[in-house]
Design an enzyme around this catalytic site. Sequence first.
Site, PDB file in Angstrom:
ATOM      1  N   GLY A  45       0.871  -1.170   0.000  1.00  0.00           N
ATOM      2  CA  GLY A  45       0.000   0.000   0.000  1.00  0.00           C
ATOM      3  C   GLY A  45       0.910   1.223   0.000  1.00  0.00           C
ATOM      4  O   GLY A  45       1.857   1.290   0.797  1.00  0.00           O
ATOM      5  N   ALA A  46       0.629   2.155  -0.909  1.00  0.00           N
ATOM      6  CA  ALA A  46       1.578   3.241  -1.173  1.00  0.00           C
ATOM      7  C   ALA A  46       2.043   4.005   0.083  1.00  0.00           C
ATOM      8  O   ALA A  46       3.254   4.119   0.319  1.00  0.00           O
ATOM      9  CB  ALA A  46       0.974   4.189  -2.207  1.00  0.00           C
ATOM     10  N   ARG A  87      10.373  -1.223  -5.047  1.00  0.00           N
ATOM     11  CA  ARG A  87       9.186  -1.295  -5.902  1.00  0.00           C
ATOM     12  C   ARG A  87       9.106  -0.005  -6.733  1.00  0.00           C
ATOM     13  O   ARG A  87       9.379   1.074  -6.201  1.00  0.00           O
ATOM     14  CB  ARG A  87       7.897  -1.460  -5.064  1.00  0.00           C
ATOM     15  N   GLN A 192      -5.471  -8.957  -2.243  1.00  0.00           N
ATOM     16  CA  GLN A 192      -5.535  -7.928  -1.184  1.00  0.00           C
ATOM     17  C   GLN A 192      -6.973  -7.635  -0.778  1.00  0.00           C
ATOM     18  O   GLN A 192      -7.234  -7.275   0.373  1.00  0.00           O
ATOM     19  CB  GLN A 192      -4.875  -6.628  -1.667  1.00  0.00           C
ATOM     20  N   ASP A 233      -1.550   4.576  -6.480  1.00  0.00           N
ATOM     21  CA  ASP A 233      -0.108   4.434  -6.251  1.00  0.00           C
ATOM     22  C   ASP A 233       0.659   5.612  -6.840  1.00  0.00           C
ATOM     23  O   ASP A 233       1.742   5.952  -6.370  1.00  0.00           O
ATOM     24  CB  ASP A 233       0.394   3.113  -6.828  1.00  0.00           C
ATOM     25  N   ASN A 243      -3.141   2.360 -10.185  1.00  0.00           N
ATOM     26  CA  ASN A 243      -3.580   1.674  -8.966  1.00  0.00           C
ATOM     27  C   ASN A 243      -3.584   0.176  -9.265  1.00  0.00           C
ATOM     28  O   ASN A 243      -3.256  -0.256 -10.385  1.00  0.00           O
ATOM     29  CB  ASN A 243      -4.959   2.174  -8.527  1.00  0.00           C
TER      30      ASN A 243
END
Length: 344
Positions: A45-46, A87, A192, A233, A243
């Site tokens: 999660g960002a 990432r 998720q 994101d 996203n």
Amino acid sequence: MKAIQWHDTHITILNQQALPHKTEYLELKHIEDVWDAIVTLKVRGAPAIGMTAAYGLALAAQSYETDDLATFHTELKRDRDYLASSRPTAVNLFWALDRLTKSVANATSVNEAKTTLIHEAICMQIEDEDVCRRIGEHALSLFQDGDRIMTICNAGAIATARYGTALAPFHLAKEKGITLHAYACETRPVLQGARLTAWELSEAGVDVTLITDNMAAQTMKAKHISAVIVGADRIAANGDTANKIGTFGLAILAKAFNIPFYVAAPLSTIDLQTKTGDDIPIEERAKEEVTHIGGVRIAPDVNVYNPAFDVTPHELITGIITEKGIIFGDYETKLPTLFEEVLA
Ligand code: MRU
């Protein structure tokens, strides 16, 4: 216990890979542990990636043995670049690492810089809770008691300091005695939605219905979905939004059914340096995420394409909900205005 917590010698994180079966906390003691936790989605999660990386950089810096500031900055840059390699898509990772690096640009001693890094990382987490609450308040103003709202992935409390972004209105509605019904897409391949959103919302007492991703159209029609809300994101300067994979498809469906499609994200997810969605790097992950479920092979060993994110074009986005308010369309002009006060 918080999903991410600083301790003087380590960071604890809620292991999101173990959910919903086990509520397990991991101790990250070295920068390699932090990098690995981000790559393997133990923390994801960002905003959570950004906060964990910030704590990871602060932690790494505590072990530098030099008293020389120039050497300190060289080592910090090396570790910043290492964590930044974990990432590629969520801009919050780079935003957080750069904010931390800048916070010590004018430090007058190594000791001062070490303390400042810890302080800055803690501030980021405190701020994120407030930011998410504001996002939730703005988002809630768009919804009515009884609305049925679809989401994908997990943009929730465990992906942020608290509340989440796309899930913040559900948590706040619960606090205020308003009923919102969540429809959570399971979010193949990493699940998720099924593992995290269904768990987080049900634990919070929010009414949540789980569907598989390919049920979205039928659900929108049969259950009269009122709106779709997703996290992000990275939001490019023109409003194109990266996203979780599957978001773009939901936006197309929402358009077909004339359902509003909202993106909820903090300013730290908006990247004005990235002009359009075509410039956003899309992470591709291991084929085993697709060929296996829970360690069990479900497909033969064939070629796999596994993009972790997609980009929803701005034309399909009804509104972008931030801590500074909601923008409806004309993102290219309006997104920069959100930063005016911050930059001043
Ligand atoms: O691969 P993930 O699980 O890190 O992807 C997460 C998402 O796509 C979220 O929607 C986004 O990061 C926002 S989290 C508040």
